[in-house]
Design a protein around this motif. Structure first.
Motif, PDB file in Angstrom:
ATOM      1  N   VAL A 156       0.821  -1.207   0.000  1.00  0.00           N
ATOM      2  CA  VAL A 156       0.000   0.000   0.000  1.00  0.00           C
ATOM      3  C   VAL A 156       0.857   1.260   0.000  1.00  0.00           C
ATOM      4  N   GLY A 157       0.569   2.138  -0.948  1.00  0.00           N
ATOM      5  CA  GLY A 157       1.189   3.461  -0.874  1.00  0.00           C
ATOM      6  C   GLY A 157       1.961   3.842  -2.116  1.00  0.00           C
ATOM      7  N   LEU A 181      -1.530  -4.435  -5.371  1.00  0.00           N
ATOM      8  CA  LEU A 181      -0.868  -3.140  -5.204  1.00  0.00           C
ATOM      9  C   LEU A 181      -1.954  -2.091  -5.031  1.00  0.00           C
ATOM     10  N   VAL A 182      -1.861  -1.320  -3.951  1.00  0.00           N
ATOM     11  CA  VAL A 182      -2.907  -0.360  -3.631  1.00  0.00           C
ATOM     12  C   VAL A 182      -2.321   1.035  -3.501  1.00  0.00           C
ATOM     13  N   GLY A 183      -2.902   1.989  -4.213  1.00  0.00           N
ATOM     14  CA  GLY A 183      -2.414   3.358  -4.084  1.00  0.00           C
ATOM     15  C   GLY A 183      -3.090   4.260  -5.091  1.00  0.00           C
ATOM     16  N   ARG A 217       6.475   3.811   2.731  1.00  0.00           N
ATOM     17  CA  ARG A 217       6.649   5.220   3.054  1.00  0.00           C
ATOM     18  C   ARG A 217       6.405   6.070   1.815  1.00  0.00           C
ATOM     19  N   ILE A 218       5.778   7.219   2.027  1.00  0.00           N
ATOM     20  CA  ILE A 218       5.727   8.204   0.944  1.00  0.00           C
ATOM     21  C   ILE A 218       7.133   8.755   0.800  1.00  0.00           C
ATOM     22  N   TYR A 234      -3.918  12.040   0.686  1.00  0.00           N
ATOM     23  CA  TYR A 234      -3.347  10.694   0.752  1.00  0.00           C
ATOM     24  C   TYR A 234      -3.788  10.006   2.047  1.00  0.00           C
ATOM     25  N   ALA A 235      -3.673  10.737   3.155  1.00  0.00           N
ATOM     26  CA  ALA A 235      -4.010  10.147   4.453  1.00  0.00           C
ATOM     27  C   ALA A 235      -5.477   9.711   4.494  1.00  0.00           C
ATOM     28  N   ARG A 236      -6.340  10.523   3.940  1.00  0.00           N
ATOM     29  CA  ARG A 236      -7.767  10.196   3.960  1.00  0.00           C
ATOM     30  C   ARG A 236      -8.026   8.861   3.254  1.00  0.00           C
TER      31      ARG A 236
END
Ligand code: NCD
Length: 304
Positions: A156-157, A181-183, A217-218, A234-236
């Motif tokens: 994720v990310g 893969l999530v993002g 990590r971003i 992004y956080a939401r």
């Protein structure tokens, strides 16, 4: 060069990966005598900041009894116009057998390996590969679930900039896990999908259906501001918090290669979550690196 290196995980067959994981597990259960790499000189050539990976390699090298030289970033003659090939020739002439290297340029370890008469271990190159991180992640999954084949793992990310993600996809696929893969679009191009690797934009739809979540990590230092509208946005959508942890299937674990950004990809709730495996990952890193050093230098048969 004829000597084997670890530049990315596809340098190893699935059987070799399995063998290295088994060796690392043995080392964890029963630490070997500190002489596996006796009289073998290892140079740690890091051109990028590193806490975990640098320290982990140094400890692993000590535990197998190697002679260690660490060249901190900025101290090599590469900055004086010496070529990579000349550096490789120089170090080999002194009897250096292994170079562990991290570099902001993708491909640097490959160029080093072309000219070095010894083993090169990639400790992270640009956004390309980080094979020992993927190995320690595989070991964490295997020790948790007793297997890797058939596991459903979500990464994720910031997949786009992540060498950790790229090497993990290779390793997870080699051992038969299903990868999601999530993002957001900008950090995860659809072209990264492939056999056994699917793309999903909606983290909430994925969480109940996976055995493990690997947060990434971003990579603020590698990101042009253009790719991410805002960290709040992004956080939401992607930050792991108490609500999202509650949506995970029972027994699911959460992993992160570190360094993590509190408040960006995760909230403090994650540290209290029973399935948080960060410290386990870091601990396994030392054993996996011992196993890689032993495997490359002592060349035992696969699976031994
Ligand atoms: C990673 C790296 O440097 O590639 N960290 C690590 O080695 N454990 C991930 C990152 O920088 O986000």
């Amino acid at each position: 060069m004829t000597r084997r290196s670890l530049l990315d995980l596809d340098d190893f067959t699935s059987d070799e990966i399995t063998g290295i994981l088994a060796r690392a597990r043995r080392f964890a259960a029963d630490p070997p005598a500190r002489d596996l790499l006796r009289d073998v000189c290892v140079v740690n050539l890091f051109f990028e900041a590193s806490t975990r990976t640098f320290t982990s390699f140094a400890i692993a090298e000590q535990r197998v009894g190697a002679d260690i030289v660490a060249l901190p970033p900025g101290s090599s003659s590469l900055g004086k116009g010496e070529t990579i090939a000349d550096t490789a020739i120089t170090l080999a002439a002194m009897g250096v057998r292994v170079i562990v290297t991290r570099h902001p340029e993708s491909g640097f370890p490959y160029r080093l390996a072309e000219s070095f008469d010894g083993h090169v271990i990639n400790a992270g190159d640009g956004r390309h590969a980080h094979p020992t991180q993927a190995l320690l992640d595989l070991l964490t999954l295997q020790s948790e679930f007793g297997k890797i084949a058939g596991l459903r793992v979500a990464l994720v990310g910031d997949i786009l900039h992540s060498r950790v993600a790229r090497s993990n996809v290779i390793g997870l696929r080699a051992l038969g896990a299903d990868v999601t893969l999530v993002g957001p679009n900008t950090l995860l191009p659809a072209a990264m999908a492939g056999p056994g690797v699917r793309i999903e934009r909606d983290l909430d739809a994925v969480l109940p259906n996976v055995d493990a979540v690997m947060l990434l990590r971003i990579q603020r230092e590698r990101i042009a501001a253009a790719v991410l509208p805002s960290l709040e946005d992004y956080a939401r959508n992607y930050r792991l918090d108490a609500r999202r942890l509650a949506a995970l299937a029972p027994g699911a674990i959460v992993m992160h290669p570190g360094p993590y950004n509190r408040g960006v990809e995760l909230t403090e709730d994650v540290f209290a979550f029973a399935g948080w495996r960060y410290a386990q990952q870091v601990a396994f890193g030392v054993y996996v690196r011992m196993a890689v050093l032993d495997f490359l230098v002592n060349a035992p048969p696969p699976g031994a």
